[in-house]
Each structure stands twice: as structure tokens, then as C-alpha cells.
Design a protein around this motif. Structure first.
Motif, short mmCIF file in Angstrom:
data_model
loop_
_atom_site.label_atom_id
_atom_site.label_comp_id
_atom_site.label_asym_id
_atom_site.label_seq_id
_atom_site.Cartn_x
_atom_site.Cartn_y
_atom_site.Cartn_z
N THR A 65 54.67 43.02 39.36
CA THR A 65 53.26 42.78 39.09
C THR A 65 52.84 43.59 37.87
O THR A 65 53.13 44.78 37.78
N SER A 89 40.19 36.79 35.49
CA SER A 89 41.30 35.88 35.75
C SER A 89 41.27 34.69 34.79
O SER A 89 42.32 34.26 34.29
N GLU A 109 50.50 38.21 40.32
CA GLU A 109 51.14 38.31 39.01
C GLU A 109 50.56 39.48 38.20
O GLU A 109 51.28 40.15 37.46
N VAL A 110 49.26 39.71 38.37
CA VAL A 110 48.55 40.75 37.60
C VAL A 110 47.62 41.52 38.52
O VAL A 110 46.99 40.92 39.40
N ALA A 170 47.47 33.71 34.27
CA ALA A 170 48.24 34.11 35.45
C ALA A 170 47.89 33.21 36.63
O ALA A 170 46.74 32.82 36.80
N ALA A 181 45.89 36.86 40.62
CA ALA A 181 45.46 38.15 40.09
C ALA A 181 44.59 38.87 41.10
O ALA A 181 43.88 38.24 41.90
N ALA A 190 43.82 38.73 32.90
CA ALA A 190 44.77 37.95 33.69
C ALA A 190 44.75 36.47 33.31
O ALA A 190 45.24 35.63 34.06
#
Length: 320
Positions: free
Chosen positions: A293, A120, A256-257, A128, A131, A125
Motif C-alpha cells: 500500500t 480519491s 492501494e493508497v 487508484a 484508497a 489517490a
């Protein structure tokens, strides 16, 4: 100031000296040495940190804190390893023990969680707001990161994503339930489904391929790419179950991811392209919202555990 990150595994202990931006300055490792008393293993981890600092020519007073990722259930608020079955640890105060041995502030987290933190902050990610990282290895591990920090629940045990049920009354899981994602989307589950398909289809090209390379997670993907119907059937079945779990995660969290790591994820776009095709139409509200996503492959590799553990230690100090 620098940070030490420890990735404690059942076979090896990895250590890294990491700067505040997540850059690895030095690395060292040692064998875990099998099952033995927790205090003895902690002494070896402390000795490994001494070796790491000597190798990097880094004085101990230049190290702000130490973080460790550990398998099992970890209370990351207290640094107690509640239960780690492959180490046979129960309610072991790992942070206190390592702190006394190294003289450093210590943060402890679940190994999948700290790897997710690394992805992350510095990996797939990065940038983002939210995540989820799924590790498709021997089991299915997971970590949830919101606003750059791990979400571990009130007791540190959150994000056991491998135990979402994707096939009611399905294959028995080691957790005691049936049909968990781990039993279908792990490398172990993929191998089981591959062997079942090979038994049912003696004409499959997977037999000739297995004679050369053995039965592994790459086999059905390789056979499918060569046009083998049975191999494609295994890949399709695997993707069906993985997609069920991913859709549930998205509908619950809408991160988001979602990043994928572990051996099966090494298939890259051969895995992710058909997975996206299954997942996106099944997401709640997908027909009315073009935002999806992002499903991506993780990028941190073997360093995710140590770098994430160092980041956990840094965040611990920042929150005080």
C-alpha cells in the motif's frame, strides 16, 4: 452543468462551484456563527449559495445538485444528520431542509468522508482502485473509497478509523473506550506526548524551541531533526502508535493508497519515510508479496471538503 459543494465546519462554512471534472470555478465563505437552530444555519447556507452563484455569474438552472460535508454521523442514504456534537444536531433532515431552501437535489455526507472522496478522485489517490484517507488533526478522521465511491456501511457510520484501539487500557477516549488511535495519532495526542516528554526532560532542546514558537505538532519533529533525544523519543512514540493503526487498516482492507492529511501530515516525508519503515514489515504476508500500500501525503488541501461534497452530489444524480 455545475455542482455546489459545501464544507460545513464549526467555525466557517465554505462553498465552491465545481465543474464535473472537479475544477473549482468560484468560492465563497461565511462564519458558522456558533450554536444555533439547524434551520437557521441552513438558511445561511442557502444565502451563501446565492452569493456564490452571483459571484460566478452562474444561473441556478446551470447547477445540477448541491452536496454538503457535515461533521458527525450522517445517514448518507437519507440525508439525515444523526448526530453532530459540535453543532448540537440530532436526527436533523439536512438534505430535505437545504433542498427546500435552494430548490436543488441535495446529498449529505460526513465531512471526512467527502474529503476522502475528493482525494480519491482528484488528489493523492487519483487513479487508484481503492484508497483510505486519514486526517491527523484535532482528532483522527477517516474515509474509505472503493471503486471511486465511498464505503459508509449500511447506516452511513462506517470508517471511524480513529477509534481503532492501538493501546489496550490506554488513554481514555471521548468515545468511552481507552487507547484509541485518535488519542495517540491526532495532533492533540502528539501535543500531550510532547508536553509529557518536556516535563520529564528539562534538558531537552524542545524547551528553547517552544519559547520561540510555542508547543505545537511541529516542535518534536524540529527538535528531532536537530538531534534532540527527547524530541526524537516523542516522534518515535507517535510513529509507533500511528503505524499500529495503519497496519490494522491495511490488513483489513489492503487499499492501494493511504493518504494522510491534517496538520501532522504537513511534516511530509519526515513523517512518511519512517512510517513506511515501520508499517511494511508488519503487514500480513509482506515477506512473500513485494506489493505494498502506498503511503502518501494528501494534495487537495482546504478544497478537499467542498470538491468532495460536489462530487458526492454528482454521484448521487448518476446513481438515480
Amino acid at each position: 452543468m455545475q455542482y455546489i459543494g459545501i464544507d460545513l465546519g464549526g467555525t466557517n462554512i465554505k462553498a465552491a462551484l465545481v465543474d464535473p471534472e472537479g475544477q473549482v470555478l468560484a468560492e465563497a465563505s461565511a462564519p458558522t456563527g456558533g450554536l444555533r437552530p439547524a434551520e437557521e444555519l441552513c438558511r445561511d447556507i442557502a444565502a451563501l449559495t446565492d452569493r456564490l452563484l452571483a459571484q460566478a455569474d452562474c444561473p441556478r438552472d446551470q447547477v445540477a445538485a448541491l452536496g454538503m460535508g457535515c461533521p458527525g454521523t450522517v445517514d448518507d442514504h437519507t440525508g439525515v444528520v444523526v448526530y453532530a456534537n459540535n453543532l448540537e444536531w440530532r436526527n436533523f433532515p439536512a438534505a430535505d431542509c437545504l433542498g427546500a431552501l435552494t430548490g436543488l437535489p441535495v446529498a449529505i455526507g460526513n465531512d471526512a468522508n467527502v474529503a476522502a472522496l475528493a482525494e480519491s478522485l482528484y488528489g493523492c489517490a487519483r487513479g487508484a482502485q481503492s484508497a483510505v484517507i486519514l486526517t491527523l488533526g484535532t482528532g483522527v478522521g477517516g474515509g474509505i473509497v472503493l471503486d471511486g465511491r465511498l464505503w459508509t456501511g449500511f447506516n452511513g457510520a462506517a470508517s471511524e478509523l480513529g477509534h481503532i484501539v492501538v493501546e489496550p487500557e490506554g488513554v481514555p477516549c471521548t468515545c468511552g473506550r481507552r487507547g484509541c488511535l485518535e488519542m495517540y495519532a491526532s495532533a492533540t495526542g502528539l501535543l500531550r506526548m510532547t508536553r509529557e516528554a518536556m516535563d520529564a526532560h528539562p534538558e531537552s532542546a524542545m524547551h528553547a524551541l517552544a519559547a520561540k514558537t510555542g508547543v505545537d505538532g511541529r516542535l518534536p519533529f524540529t527538535a528531532a531533526a536537530a538531534g534532540d533525544a527527547a524530541g526524537q523519543g516523542v516522534v518515535d512514540l507517535y510513529l509507533k502508535y500511528l503505524a499500529r493503526g495503519v497496519v490494522d487498516i491495511i490488513n483489513l482492507l489492503f487499499p492501494e493508497v493511504i493518504g494522510f492529511s491534517g496538520g501532522v501530515a504537513n511534516q511530509g516525508e519526515a513523517l512518511l519515510t519512517p512510517l513506511r519503515a515501520l508499517v511494511e514489515p508488519a503487514i500480513y504476508g509482506a515477506a512473500d508479496d513485494p506489493r505494498h500500500t502506498r503511503l502518501v501525503q494528501c494534495t487537495m488541501g482546504y478544497r478537499a471538503g467542498t470538491v468532495g461534497a460536489a462530487a458526492l452530489a454528482r454521484q448521487m444524480l448518476e446513481s438515480r
